[in-house]
Motif scaffolding. Structure first.
Motif, PDB file in Angstrom:
ATOM      1  N   LEU A  34       0.825  -1.213   0.000  1.00 46.25           N
ATOM      2  CA  LEU A  34       0.000   0.000   0.000  1.00 46.25           C
ATOM      3  C   LEU A  34       0.856   1.258   0.000  1.00 46.25           C
ATOM      4  O   LEU A  34       0.573   2.210  -0.731  1.00 46.25           O
ATOM      5  CB  LEU A  34      -0.928  -0.002   1.219  1.00 46.25           C
ATOM      6  N   ILE A  35       1.902   1.260   0.800  1.00 49.97           N
ATOM      7  CA  ILE A  35       2.782   2.439   0.865  1.00 49.97           C
ATOM      8  C   ILE A  35       3.422   2.708  -0.486  1.00 49.97           C
ATOM      9  O   ILE A  35       3.361   3.825  -1.025  1.00 49.97           O
ATOM     10  CB  ILE A  35       3.871   2.243   1.944  1.00 49.97           C
ATOM     11  N   VAL A  36       4.047   1.686  -1.050  1.00 56.33           N
ATOM     12  CA  VAL A  36       4.729   1.850  -2.336  1.00 56.33           C
ATOM     13  C   VAL A  36       3.720   2.135  -3.450  1.00 56.33           C
ATOM     14  O   VAL A  36       3.961   2.971  -4.319  1.00 56.33           O
ATOM     15  CB  VAL A  36       5.561   0.594  -2.664  1.00 56.33           C
ATOM     16  N   GLY A  37       2.572   1.456  -3.420  1.00 52.64           N
ATOM     17  CA  GLY A  37       1.553   1.681  -4.437  1.00 52.64           C
ATOM     18  C   GLY A  37       1.056   3.111  -4.453  1.00 52.64           C
ATOM     19  O   GLY A  37       0.909   3.724  -5.525  1.00 52.64           O
ATOM     20  N   VAL A  38       0.804   3.674  -3.283  1.00 55.24           N
ATOM     21  CA  VAL A  38       0.343   5.070  -3.192  1.00 55.24           C
ATOM     22  C   VAL A  38       1.415   6.032  -3.689  1.00 55.24           C
ATOM     23  O   VAL A  38       1.125   6.979  -4.447  1.00 55.24           O
ATOM     24  CB  VAL A  38      -0.050   5.407  -1.737  1.00 55.24           C
ATOM     25  N   LEU A  39       2.653   5.807  -3.301  1.00 54.25           N
ATOM     26  CA  LEU A  39       3.739   6.691  -3.719  1.00 54.25           C
ATOM     27  C   LEU A  39       3.931   6.669  -5.231  1.00 54.25           C
ATOM     28  O   LEU A  39       4.078   7.720  -5.876  1.00 54.25           O
ATOM     29  CB  LEU A  39       5.043   6.279  -3.026  1.00 54.25           C
ATOM     30  N   ILE A  40       3.935   5.473  -5.807  1.00 50.21           N
ATOM     31  CA  ILE A  40       4.128   5.348  -7.245  1.00 50.21           C
ATOM     32  C   ILE A  40       2.962   5.969  -8.005  1.00 50.21           C
ATOM     33  O   ILE A  40       3.150   6.679  -9.002  1.00 50.21           O
ATOM     34  CB  ILE A  40       4.296   3.869  -7.629  1.00 50.21           C
ATOM     35  N   ALA A  41       1.753   5.710  -7.548  1.00 48.12           N
ATOM     36  CA  ALA A  41       0.574   6.275  -8.205  1.00 48.12           C
ATOM     37  C   ALA A  41       0.599   7.794  -8.160  1.00 48.12           C
ATOM     38  O   ALA A  41       0.278   8.473  -9.157  1.00 48.12           O
ATOM     39  CB  ALA A  41      -0.696   5.744  -7.533  1.00 48.12           C
ATOM     40  N   PHE A  42       0.984   8.352  -7.027  1.00 43.91           N
ATOM     41  CA  PHE A  42       1.034   9.807  -6.881  1.00 43.91           C
ATOM     42  C   PHE A  42       2.082  10.419  -7.809  1.00 43.91           C
ATOM     43  O   PHE A  42       1.801  11.389  -8.529  1.00 43.91           O
ATOM     44  CB  PHE A  42       1.350  10.160  -5.424  1.00 43.91           C
TER      45      PHE A  42
ATOM     46  N   ALA B 162      -5.852  14.491 -10.915  1.00 44.35           N
ATOM     47  CA  ALA B 162      -5.189  13.278 -11.402  1.00 44.35           C
ATOM     48  C   ALA B 162      -4.483  12.552 -10.266  1.00 44.35           C
ATOM     49  O   ALA B 162      -4.503  11.312 -10.195  1.00 44.35           O
ATOM     50  CB  ALA B 162      -4.195  13.633 -12.505  1.00 44.35           C
ATOM     51  N   SER B 163      -3.876  13.296  -9.363  1.00 46.03           N
ATOM     52  CA  SER B 163      -3.182  12.689  -8.223  1.00 46.03           C
ATOM     53  C   SER B 163      -4.161  11.953  -7.319  1.00 46.03           C
ATOM     54  O   SER B 163      -3.894  10.821  -6.889  1.00 46.03           O
ATOM     55  CB  SER B 163      -2.442  13.762  -7.422  1.00 46.03           C
ATOM     56  N   VAL B 164      -5.297  12.596  -7.031  1.00 47.14           N
ATOM     57  CA  VAL B 164      -6.310  11.972  -6.173  1.00 47.14           C
ATOM     58  C   VAL B 164      -6.867  10.712  -6.835  1.00 47.14           C
ATOM     59  O   VAL B 164      -6.984   9.652  -6.191  1.00 47.14           O
ATOM     60  CB  VAL B 164      -7.449  12.966  -5.866  1.00 47.14           C
ATOM     61  N   VAL B 165      -7.198  10.805  -8.112  1.00 44.94           N
ATOM     62  CA  VAL B 165      -7.739   9.660  -8.846  1.00 44.94           C
ATOM     63  C   VAL B 165      -6.744   8.507  -8.850  1.00 44.94           C
ATOM     64  O   VAL B 165      -7.104   7.346  -8.602  1.00 44.94           O
ATOM     65  CB  VAL B 165      -8.096  10.062 -10.293  1.00 44.94           C
ATOM     66  N   SER B 166      -5.480   8.814  -9.133  1.00 44.53           N
ATOM     67  CA  SER B 166      -4.455   7.771  -9.217  1.00 44.53           C
ATOM     68  C   SER B 166      -4.253   7.070  -7.883  1.00 44.53           C
ATOM     69  O   SER B 166      -4.172   5.834  -7.821  1.00 44.53           O
ATOM     70  CB  SER B 166      -3.142   8.398  -9.693  1.00 44.53           C
ATOM     71  N   VAL B 167      -4.193   7.834  -6.798  1.00 46.68           N
ATOM     72  CA  VAL B 167      -3.979   7.249  -5.465  1.00 46.68           C
ATOM     73  C   VAL B 167      -5.173   6.400  -5.049  1.00 46.68           C
ATOM     74  O   VAL B 167      -5.008   5.270  -4.542  1.00 46.68           O
ATOM     75  CB  VAL B 167      -3.717   8.362  -4.430  1.00 46.68           C
ATOM     76  N   VAL B 168      -6.379   6.906  -5.266  1.00 46.95           N
ATOM     77  CA  VAL B 168      -7.586   6.155  -4.899  1.00 46.95           C
ATOM     78  C   VAL B 168      -7.668   4.851  -5.684  1.00 46.95           C
ATOM     79  O   VAL B 168      -7.979   3.786  -5.124  1.00 46.95           O
ATOM     80  CB  VAL B 168      -8.849   7.009  -5.128  1.00 46.95           C
ATOM     81  N   CYS B 169      -7.386   4.919  -6.991  1.00 47.21           N
ATOM     82  CA  CYS B 169      -7.428   3.706  -7.820  1.00 47.21           C
ATOM     83  C   CYS B 169      -6.371   2.701  -7.386  1.00 47.21           C
ATOM     84  O   CYS B 169      -6.616   1.485  -7.392  1.00 47.21           O
ATOM     85  CB  CYS B 169      -7.230   4.063  -9.294  1.00 47.21           C
ATOM     86  N   ALA B 170      -5.192   3.187  -7.006  1.00 46.84           N
ATOM     87  CA  ALA B 170      -4.125   2.286  -6.562  1.00 46.84           C
ATOM     88  C   ALA B 170      -4.513   1.571  -5.270  1.00 46.84           C
ATOM     89  O   ALA B 170      -4.347   0.353  -5.147  1.00 46.84           O
ATOM     90  CB  ALA B 170      -2.827   3.067  -6.367  1.00 46.84           C
ATOM     91  N   ILE B 171      -5.043   2.334  -4.317  1.00 50.28           N
ATOM     92  CA  ILE B 171      -5.453   1.725  -3.051  1.00 50.28           C
ATOM     93  C   ILE B 171      -6.573   0.709  -3.276  1.00 50.28           C
ATOM     94  O   ILE B 171      -6.532  -0.417  -2.766  1.00 50.28           O
ATOM     95  CB  ILE B 171      -5.915   2.813  -2.059  1.00 50.28           C
TER      96      ILE B 171
END
Length: 281
Positions: free
Chosen positions: A21-29, A235-244
């Protein structure tokens, strides 16, 4: 619903879920920040090309049996990113053709090397994991998590401090040059940043699906937002939410992580497309 919640709480006791989750959120952001610039400059396809380059670099690292393949993969990917961006600006080989050549060539050479020199008994499984990120995000070590955090922090700091100059280079290079901005230097910087994101994102979605992290959030945000700043934030919000959401669904349902994230991004894109069409109507 209660059973799902209990199951989720149970999974959060495992370090690999927290690391993912940590890495996924960072990469998505990070990928969403750079994605807006790449889409507006029509460089979005470079993510796909560089992901194949990273795959080829990983195959080379495997041949030499390197315990830490990150430095080699990062150096090769950065070098190719700079080469591709320079090729797209005045060359006998058009930018899209150069990306296609490098992309297909790196993918073919990488697969060939993994078959000829592989010491693994499951070459197909290794290739599938590398291409689609089937399980690699769930096998991260604490060292890899810290490395991802440091590199992601560097990307965010550079983007925030150079936001206005990146904005100028993105929309009007002639104006940027007239104001004294070194456009070529910022092209190089963008190439380096996207290469770093590509290498980090291989653990999340695999090399074939990386461009989705770059393109879909930006395109979704552009359907409902108008300014560069609002598009970047959205785009940042969408990417992070989709990653999580993608990581959690994949863990609960047992589906591939990368493909699940991309599938959710596709659904969100069509949702934003519909909302944008209603607003324009």
């Amino acid at each position: 619903m209660g059973m799902l919640l209990d199951k989720m709480i149970l999974y959060f006791h495992y370090p690999f879920v927290r690391y993912a989750l940590i890495v996924g959120v960072l990469i998505a952001f990070c990928s969403s920040l750079l994605g807006v610039t790449l889409v507006l400059k029509r460089f979005s396809f470079i993510g796909d090309g560089l992901s194949h380059v990273a795959f080829g670099a990983m195959a080379v690292a495997a041949v030499f049996q390197m315990t830490n393949e990150m430095p080699l993969v990062l150096c090769i990917t950065v070098a190719c990113a700079v080469l591709l961006l320079r090729t797209g600006q005045g060359s006998r080989i058009r930018g899209d053709a150069a990306i296609a050549m490098v992309s297909v060539g790196a993918l073919a050479v990488g697969y060939l090397l993994m078959n000829v020199f592989s010491s693994s008994a499951n070459v197909s499984g290794d290739v599938c994991t590398t291409l689609f990120g089937s399980t690699s995000i769930l096998t991260l070590t604490l060292t890899e998590v810290w490395l991802s955090m440091i590199l992601s922090l560097c990307i965010v700091i550079v983007f925030v401090f150079l936001y206005h100059k990146i904005f100028a280079v993105t929309f009007d290079e002639s104006f940027a040059k007239a104001t004294g901005i070194k456009v070529e230097l910022y092209h190089f910087l963008i190439a380096v940043l996207i290469a770093v994101v590509i290498v980090l994102a291989m653990n999340l979605v695999g090399s074939l699906l990386i461009s989705a992290l770059v393109v879909f959030p930006a395109l979704s945000a552009m359907r409902v937002c108008r300014s560069f700043f609002s598009v970047t934030i959205c785009a940042s919000v969408v990417s992070v939410v989709c990653a999580i959401a993608g990581i959690l669904v994949s863990i609960l349902a047992g589906t591939p992580v990368g493909a699940t994230i991309v599938a959710i991004q596709i659904i969100v894109f069509f949702l934003f497309y519909g909302i944008g069409s209603i607003w324009k109507g």
